[in-house]
Design a protein around this motif. Structure first.
Motif, PDB file in Angstrom:
ATOM      1  N   TYR A  96       0.852  -1.184   0.000  1.00  0.00           N
ATOM      2  CA  TYR A  96       0.000   0.000   0.000  1.00  0.00           C
ATOM      3  C   TYR A  96       0.883   1.227   0.000  1.00  0.00           C
ATOM      4  O   TYR A  96       1.917   1.271   0.662  1.00  0.00           O
ATOM      5  N   TRP A  97       0.465   2.248  -0.726  1.00  0.00           N
ATOM      6  CA  TRP A  97       1.314   3.409  -0.980  1.00  0.00           C
ATOM      7  C   TRP A  97       1.182   4.513   0.077  1.00  0.00           C
ATOM      8  O   TRP A  97       1.988   5.434   0.121  1.00  0.00           O
ATOM      9  N   GLY A  98       0.162   4.455   0.931  1.00  0.00           N
ATOM     10  CA  GLY A  98      -0.083   5.566   1.838  1.00  0.00           C
ATOM     11  C   GLY A  98       0.686   5.464   3.139  1.00  0.00           C
ATOM     12  O   GLY A  98       0.881   4.364   3.666  1.00  0.00           O
ATOM     13  N   PRO A  99       1.125   6.575   3.711  1.00  0.00           N
ATOM     14  CA  PRO A  99       1.758   6.563   5.039  1.00  0.00           C
ATOM     15  C   PRO A  99       0.741   6.190   6.113  1.00  0.00           C
ATOM     16  O   PRO A  99      -0.476   6.293   5.909  1.00  0.00           O
ATOM     17  N   ASN A 100       1.248   5.774   7.271  1.00  0.00           N
ATOM     18  CA  ASN A 100       0.361   5.511   8.414  1.00  0.00           C
ATOM     19  C   ASN A 100       0.744   6.368   9.617  1.00  0.00           C
ATOM     20  O   ASN A 100       0.462   6.008  10.757  1.00  0.00           O
ATOM     21  N   ASP A 101       1.371   7.510   9.361  1.00  0.00           N
ATOM     22  CA  ASP A 101       1.775   8.393  10.456  1.00  0.00           C
ATOM     23  C   ASP A 101       0.620   9.300  10.878  1.00  0.00           C
ATOM     24  O   ASP A 101      -0.458   9.297  10.271  1.00  0.00           O
ATOM     25  N   ASP A 102       0.856  10.084  11.930  1.00  0.00           N
ATOM     26  CA  ASP A 102      -0.220  10.902  12.487  1.00  0.00           C
ATOM     27  C   ASP A 102      -0.762  11.902  11.475  1.00  0.00           C
ATOM     28  O   ASP A 102      -1.975  12.162  11.441  1.00  0.00           O
ATOM     29  N   ALA A 103       0.122  12.475  10.659  1.00  0.00           N
ATOM     30  CA  ALA A 103      -0.333  13.470   9.683  1.00  0.00           C
ATOM     31  C   ALA A 103      -1.337  12.864   8.708  1.00  0.00           C
ATOM     32  O   ALA A 103      -2.381  13.460   8.412  1.00  0.00           O
ATOM     33  N   GLN A 104      -1.030  11.674   8.202  1.00  0.00           N
ATOM     34  CA  GLN A 104      -1.937  11.057   7.245  1.00  0.00           C
ATOM     35  C   GLN A 104      -3.193  10.520   7.930  1.00  0.00           C
ATOM     36  O   GLN A 104      -4.282  10.551   7.357  1.00  0.00           O
TER      37      GLN A 104
END
Length: 350
Positions: A77-85
């Motif tokens: 999966y291409w999306g980040p999993n950090d707080d911003a995202q």
């Protein structure tokens, strides 16, 4: 409320009337009303199972170009999993509830007891659904264990890859919910077949997806628009990645082909920015501007650096152009979102 969500590793409202102001089904002639405001921009950036059962590796993350990504099945999966995202995902949840007139789904299902939320992200849809249906049992699955610690007692989360074989019983769920998995699945018909097998006869599938193709009904895009450049770039990049972002164009047909009946599609035009004179669309546009503005780096960084080989600095240049285009009030841009839902026949057997 329970004090801890349950994690494990596994493989695995009736529809409102057609008068919904933003919905359209086979009504391409509907145009979004435009507010008479000649400002050139929107302003500044503000406008815009038990935890112990989880393998240690699941809780690890990987870091790349200043962003955090899932470690389990990394690169799928291409999306980040950090707080911003994750904040951006919750903004999207609010925006989509607003679009659906404060509903979580359109499927005409009554008293659902077993619900699966595929690719649940932060878990916010699962939690809201569990709150609204306290007699239900809701399972949310995702590649990342990023869901909150305090959740309703009828929710549990599992770290899982939905493209692998599902380990749930067949003919089990009253509702399978899918949202915004565009660019995440290489074989959509296979996923729908799995959903069909695990939904009980009379149960429903419900999917909400977005198009990344920016449009305008009044030809207000400037020459060489960064918004149109963005659409073309990421449609082609995800095709190269092997996981199309154009699922919105085929999901009704694929869901029907999987065996579901009474399949219905409702499409919405979602403004980018508060340029519409319609109060609801104006509010929707404000949230969408925020959603796009704060989500675009996460959408772009992995795909452009890993699939196309761009340097992070080149991505930042594109992002600057894209953000400036988002804030241009003279551009009356929107993109489409689509809801498709269908029922497994009462007489069906897997």
């Amino acid at each position: 409320m329970s004090s801890q969500p349950s994690f494990s590793t596994s493989n695995s409202e009736a529809m409102s009337s057609e008068e919904n102001a933003t919905a359209f089904a086979e009504q391409e002639e509907i145009h979004i009303p435009i507010e008479d405001d000649h400002d050139s921009a929107y302003g500044g950036d503000d406008a815009v199972s038990d935890t112990t059962s989880v393998a240690e590796s699941i809780w690890k993350h990987r870091y790349e170009n200043g962003r955090r990504y899932h470690k389990y099945r990394e690169g799928a999966y291409w999306g980040p999993n950090d707080d911003a995202q994750n904040d951006q995902l919750d903004i999207g949840h609010h925006m989509m509830r607003l679009m659906l007139d404060d509903r979580l789904h359109l499927a005409p299902i009554e008293d659902p007891q077993r619900v699966l939320d595929v690719g649940c992200g932060t878990g916010i849809w699962s939690i809201d659904f569990a709150d609204e249906h306290p007699s239900s049992e809701v399972i949310g699955t995702d590649l990342s264990p990023i869901q909150p610690a305090f959740v309703p007692p009828n929710v549990k989360f599992e770290v899982d890859d939905c493209t692998q074989p599902w380990m749930y019983p067949q003919n089990h769920f009253d509702l399978v919910h899918i949202r915004c998995l565009y660019g995440s699945v290489s074989d959509w018909p296979a996923l729908y077949r799995q959903a069909y097998d695990h939904i009980k006869p009379g149960g429903w599938i419900h999917q909400l997806e977005t198009s990344i193709q920016f449009k305008s009904d009044d030809d207000s895009f400037p020459p060489n628009s960064a918004l149109l450049e963005w659409s073309d770039l990421f449609i082609s990049t995800t095709e190269k990645f092997g996981k199309t972002m154009r699922v919105i164009d085929s999901m009704k047909r694929w869901i029907t082909d999987a065996g579901f009946e009474h399949v219905r599609e409702v499409r919405y035009k979602v403004p980018v920015g508060p340029w519409s004179s319609d109060p609801k669309l104006k509010e929707l546009g404000k949230w969408n501007l925020l959603y796009c503005y704060h989500g675009c780096e996460g959408w772009a960084m992995f795909l452009l650096t890993n699939v196309l080989g761009w340097k992070p600095e080149e991505v930042q240049v594109l992002l600057a152009k894209f953000k400036n285009a988002l804030k241009d009030r003279k551009t009356h841009a929107y993109y489409e979102m689509s809801v498709v839902y269908g029922r497994k026949p009462e007489t069906a057997s897997s």
